[in-house]
Design an enzyme around this catalytic site. Sequence first.
Site, short mmCIF file in Angstrom:
data_model
loop_
_atom_site.label_atom_id
_atom_site.label_comp_id
_atom_site.label_asym_id
_atom_site.label_seq_id
_atom_site.Cartn_x
_atom_site.Cartn_y
_atom_site.Cartn_z
CB CYS A 33 -14.31 2.88 -0.53
SG CYS A 33 -13.62 4.52 -0.81
NE ARG A 79 -11.12 -3.87 0.72
CZ ARG A 79 -10.26 -2.90 1.06
NH1 ARG A 79 -10.70 -1.75 1.51
NH2 ARG A 79 -8.96 -3.09 0.95
CD GLN A 125 -13.09 -0.23 -1.11
OE1 GLN A 125 -12.40 -0.10 -0.11
NE2 GLN A 125 -14.36 -0.62 -1.03
NE ARG A 132 -3.66 1.95 2.87
CZ ARG A 132 -4.92 1.98 2.45
NH1 ARG A 132 -5.40 0.99 1.74
NH2 ARG A 132 -5.69 2.99 2.77
CG HIS A 159 -8.16 0.75 -3.29
ND1 HIS A 159 -7.59 -0.41 -2.79
CD2 HIS A 159 -8.73 1.37 -2.21
CE1 HIS A 159 -7.80 -0.47 -1.49
NE2 HIS A 159 -8.49 0.59 -1.12
CG ASP A 162 -13.21 7.62 -1.97
OD1 ASP A 162 -13.30 7.71 -0.73
OD2 ASP A 162 -12.18 7.25 -2.55
#
Length: 292
Positions: free
Chosen positions: A248, A276, A131, A101, A128, A208
């Site tokens: 998210c 997730r 996600q 990440r 991502h 988001d």
Amino acid sequence: MKKDLITIKDLSAQEIGELFELAAKFKAKRKTHETPLKNKTLGLVFEKPSNRTRVSFEVGMFELGGNAIYLGESEVKLGKRESAKDAAMVLSRYLDAMVIRTFSHDRLLEMAKNSTIPVINGLTDLLHPCQALSDLFTIKEKKGLKNITVAFVGDGNNVVNSLLNGCDKLGIKIKVACPKGYEPKVDAGQLFNSPQEAVKDADIIYTDVWTSMGKEKEQKERAEIFKKFQINSKLMKSAKKDAMVMHCLPAHRGEEITDEVIDSPQSIVIDQAENRLHVQKAILVKLLGDKS
């Protein structure tokens, strides 16, 4: 030959379907299934802070019988204390897979290139994929994946880039509304500058934060630019009556989404966050489970 998950483009539609099937099995029989990753160790190499990504991968590895080691920004210091290339080669000798990440997508690619173990993209400034795969799994659960329209309203960031890749791969119609100059980096879906136009007849409304990690200095400027792109009860009236709302997380309540909407019965953000765990367990097993 090792297999990475850098982008959803790495997967075929069939492979995504297999991931979702496995994730559904894990979700249905949580903690009662076998432990296919016994004696496997996953490294979490994180240069950006995380709540959902870190916890879901750590818990996922535990429930699959394996272990997870967290290496935060202060430990790895990629490019400062040690080159990404050296870190990738050394960590490959200790671990069975890595979730990375980081900010720069090029750094992720450099780590993957020099790693001999599977590398999973846990987020970069560009993409991502974990996600987005969880989002699509959630949409499949709630609405199915046929004849639906997804609308993303807000910043054209890493989340929507991967969501566009996923929708394109699965043949899902997706419309994106964002201010000029803040468009996604992926050439797919339909682009709008009007959130009302984007959400018209949509089954899923997704948003988001307007200011992603690393862009904090732009927060005040972005709040002004994006203020017409808020998901609120007035905008929801332009979508289908049974449209569902996704985010998210973490959410900046009162900014990109109002409390009234995110706390409404139409909101599925907590189910989305839970998934997730299940989808990432499926990813881990697909990348690691069949190797001794």
